[in-house]
Write an enzyme that holds these catalytic residues in place. Structure first.
Site, PDB file in Angstrom:
ATOM      1  N   CYS A  42      41.793  34.824 -14.271  1.00  0.00           N
ATOM      2  CA  CYS A  42      42.627  36.029 -14.243  1.00  0.00           C
ATOM      3  C   CYS A  42      44.118  35.700 -14.241  1.00  0.00           C
ATOM      4  O   CYS A  42      44.946  36.560 -14.566  1.00  0.00           O
ATOM      5  CB  CYS A  42      42.292  36.868 -13.009  1.00  0.00           C
ATOM      6  SG  CYS A  42      40.589  37.442 -12.946  1.00  0.00           S
ATOM      7  N   ALA A 108      24.049  28.624 -12.542  1.00  0.00           N
ATOM      8  CA  ALA A 108      25.284  29.418 -12.489  1.00  0.00           C
ATOM      9  C   ALA A 108      26.086  29.105 -13.748  1.00  0.00           C
ATOM     10  O   ALA A 108      27.264  28.759 -13.701  1.00  0.00           O
ATOM     11  CB  ALA A 108      26.081  29.084 -11.234  1.00  0.00           C
TER      12      ALA A 108
END
Length: 441
Positions: A42, A108
């Site tokens: 982000c 994951a």
């Protein structure tokens, strides 16, 4: 117990850290194809825009940090196979192939980029923007460039577009859908977000058919039009990464992601899955959905760490709460959009109001646009907000409201704080609920 984790993103690293915090004996081994770990994707737009000086600044830890905690991380290593019957994985690094057994395996693996459907004649000065490595390449490549075109990128691309425009680049954004961020925002909200901001030329419903090279320029062909650019950023379309899960025999759901239960277990014994590669349950519809968000991955990791250590916890259904900054404005959303409700045949009532974050007479105020969506019985199922002020606490409150299945009638009775410099005497959330109630009556 040996726990092997495939993937070193937010899900994998949080899981490893939480296991180690509560247990010193468990052997924890992580495999990742990347050279970079423990950074926030982000923050990539903030580095490209110069708000953060260097990509190195957004890397929180290196492999040695985890090794000091007795967590092994194999960087630049590809897991090539999973044999669930013998509880063994195979992996490859530097052209050398090895194998390792596990007691518990956690997939994951995140998501993987899919190629755009349109034709590209030459990839020179054409880039993807999904990770820190992409960010570094783009940062270096645009130093002597001027015109940049983004195509249907998600939050990271839209934020980067505005950050680069702020630095003086000529930026165009071609959105192939009806509006930017179509998974998060309805048309009128996404349009308002574009109108409020300046610096980026947007065009929606842009059907890109090809990208060709003309000298040093790239020509993007769409809707019988052609524009040129020095650099093109491709769509960041991703799908859950499931090849290893399929190889292990794990069930794959309708969304093309790994099916898990409330304990984050796959259909194969001693194999678990978390993060962007799994399906989760929607709190609103009760059906499977995707939730490729760092907050979801971290929550799943914390739940799974407890479960692997013998403390049975369940992972709750999601409402997918998001907040982000685009240009000079922030958007936030939680729950479902009105367009999604229409798509699944859910009758809803919605209102969109404009109000203030603080008392109307306060000199330094922030305008607020808020759209609330309710079922026909008044239950709040979605909300979207725009403002040049902070929206994080407000959308978090909406997340709790939606999760509690609260109706407008109940919401109107709830207690909110007030002082002129910080909040209105009638909270904007309540204002929207009152408007919904009036419309329903």
């Amino acid at each position: 117990m040996r726990v092997v984790i495939i993937g070193a993103g937010a899900a994998g690293l949080t899981l490893a850290s939480n296991i180690r915090e509560n247990d010193e004996k468990t052997e924890i081994i992580i495999f990742t194809q990347s050279e970079d770990i423990a950074y926030s994707p982000c923050a990539i737009p903030l580095v490209l825009g110069g708000c953060i000086e260097s990509f190195d600044d957004i890397i929180m830890h290196d492999a040695d940090y985890y090794l000091d905690k007795n967590i092994q991380i194999h960087l630049s290593t590809t897991v090539t196979g999973v044999d669930s019957s013998s509880k063994k994985i195979t992996f490859e690094k530097d052209s050398n192939s090895e194998s390792m057994t596990y007691d518990k395996l956690v997939i994951a693996a995140g998501s993987e980029l899919i190629a755009p459907e349109f034709e590209i004649d030459d990839m020179d000065n054409i880039f993807s923007l999904t990770n820190i490595s992409d960010g570094r390449i783009i940062q270096e490549s645009i130093k002597d460039k001027k015109e940049i075109v983004f195509i249907s990128n998600l939050s990271i691309g839209i934020e980067s577009a505005y950050e680069l425009a702020r630095k003086g680049y000529d930026v165009t954004f071609l959105e192939q859908s009806f509006g930017i961020l179509p998974l998060f925002l309805d048309g009128e909200i996404s349009q308002k977000l574009v109108e409020l901001n300046e610096g980026v030329d947007f065009e929606t419903n842009a059907d890109v058919t090809s990208i060709t090279t003309n000298g040093s320029k790239k020509e993007i062909h769409y809707n019988d039009k052609t524009i040129s650019a020095d650099v093109v950023i491709l769509p960041s379309n991703k799908v859950p990464s499931t090849s290893l899960a399929k190889q292990a025999g794990c069930e794959i759901g309708d969304f093309g992601a790994v099916v898990i239960n409330e304990y984050l277990e796959t259909s194969v014994e001693d194999i678990y899955a978390i993060g962007d590669c799994v399906e989760v349950k929607s709190h609103i519809t009760g059906t499977p959905t995707l939730s490729p968000a760092g907050t979801t991955a971290v929550r799943q990791a914390m739940v799974l760490a407890n479960n692997l250590l013998g403390n049975k916890l369940t992972f709750d259904p999601v409402v997918n709460t998001v907040v982000s900054k685009v240009g000079d404005y922030n958007y936030a959303c939680s729950g479902i959009t009105e367009s999604f409700a229409e798509m699944i045949g859910m009758p809803v009532v919605s209102v969109c109001i404009e109000t203030c974050q603080k008392a109307r007479y306060y000199p330094q105020n922030n305008k607020l646009c808020i759209k609330m969506i309710c079922k026909d019985d008044g239950t709040v199922v979605g909300c979207q907000m725009l403002s040049d002020g902070d929206l994080s606490s407000r959308i978090d409150a909406l997340s709790f409201i939606i999760t509690d299945n609260m109706k407008c009638e109940e919401l109107i009775q709830k207690e909110f704080s007030y002082t002129p410099s910080l909040a209105m005497v009638v909270n904007p959330i309540v204002q929207a609920a009152l408007a919904i109630r009036k419309k329903m009556q």
